[in-house]
Design an enzyme around this catalytic site. Sequence first.
Site, PDB file in Angstrom:
ATOM      1  N   SER A 151       3.064   0.168   2.319  1.00  0.00           N
ATOM      2  CA  SER A 151       2.460   0.974   3.382  1.00  0.00           C
ATOM      3  C   SER A 151       3.320   2.218   3.646  1.00  0.00           C
ATOM      4  O   SER A 151       3.533   3.025   2.743  1.00  0.00           O
ATOM      5  CB  SER A 151       2.277   0.114   4.636  1.00  0.00           C
ATOM      6  OG  SER A 151       1.468   0.744   5.583  1.00  0.00           O
ATOM      7  N   HIS A 316      -5.222  -5.361   3.791  1.00  0.00           N
ATOM      8  CA  HIS A 316      -3.970  -4.635   3.608  1.00  0.00           C
ATOM      9  C   HIS A 316      -2.762  -5.555   3.781  1.00  0.00           C
ATOM     10  O   HIS A 316      -1.824  -5.532   2.973  1.00  0.00           O
ATOM     11  CB  HIS A 316      -3.912  -3.500   4.640  1.00  0.00           C
ATOM     12  CG  HIS A 316      -2.761  -2.581   4.508  1.00  0.00           C
ATOM     13  ND1 HIS A 316      -2.698  -1.564   3.581  1.00  0.00           N
ATOM     14  CD2 HIS A 316      -1.587  -2.511   5.208  1.00  0.00           C
ATOM     15  CE1 HIS A 316      -1.558  -0.904   3.706  1.00  0.00           C
ATOM     16  NE2 HIS A 316      -0.869  -1.456   4.685  1.00  0.00           N
TER      17      HIS A 316
END
Length: 381
Positions: A151, A316
């Site tokens: 990320s 995610h």
Amino acid sequence: MRLGEILKVRQPPVPIRSYLAPIKAISWQLLIRSEDSFGNPNVIAATILEPPNADSSKILAYQAFENSATGDCRPSYAILSGSFETFQIQAELAFISAALSKGWFVLIPDYEGPQSSFPAAKISAFSVMNAMRAARTFINKEAHFAMLGYSGGAFASAWAAILQPQYAPELKIVGAALGGLIVNISALVENVDGGPYAGLVVNILNGLGNEYPRFKYAIHRYGLNLRNYCLVSAAIHYFGSKFNVDVYKNFLQNGIIKYYFNKNSLLGKQAPKLPIFIYHSMLNEMSPISEIYKLIDQWCEQGAQLEFSEDLSYNHMVEAFSGIPAALTWLEDRFEKKKMPAKCVREKRASNLMYPGSSTLIKHHLKNSLSQVMSSINLFS
């Protein structure tokens, strides 16, 4: 005073608080001379972990997914606090534990800098590379580095990979593994606005405002100054908020905001010269897979040495766990100087847990973790 110079060294005042996996390592924290996006001098912190039987020739620069705009969320503090505010670092300490079990030193820089500038490209890259320079001095001048991040940590790692040939050509970097990569800031903001991760919008706006005065002025023209939180608390506090509709109305159309979003995004920028591994979930609710496809097309056209492992599963955060064995396996191959099969490789898997070699790594790490836990138990107490 040169970039990357070590100003102070200490052993942390309290042990690293890891709840998901054991961290058996000697730890130090360094204060390091670095600089911001404009070349102004600053000071950053970085943590170094040395496992038993460490190989000083191999250092993993691990960029945590801090994804926030306040100093309370910095990795150097978060790994010691063990608080709910910085809960995501607990997942990352499990990943770091796996790297330590390989005998690698692990370097964890506070790459957002003293002002918590997220997601600002240059200061992130400069901080990572100056921490690596300090690690060379502290551990081994001939050491080879690998970079890993997820990320926002992948964002910092990607920019370090791009800028390294010009900024720190003396660093020997064997490769970078990038998971859940933030490619296009505008696309990410549009994707999360109004959803469970809407708090990222506040963190991004405040974080870029911390680095760029013009950006901060553009936001303040809306008359609002929303409070910063660490990643988990921001998600809870701003859950479902529609910032572009109800709070910062039509801020995505603001010319200054669009300029800085584009300036710090990866699309249209130079491809890295070092080997790259990208792992990403197809149904990613934060960073759209369509932007990953665009980036890979651009980097491959520029001749990048790149392997893309697409996970056909969802989420995610799930990919942060399912992709880490693949990332560490790939980085181990780079440390061992194994050749990549081709310039540009693209693979799709039902899960990145099926990446070749991942199961062996998982078994080794579980066995090592169990051994460490058992050795710490006094059966006669």
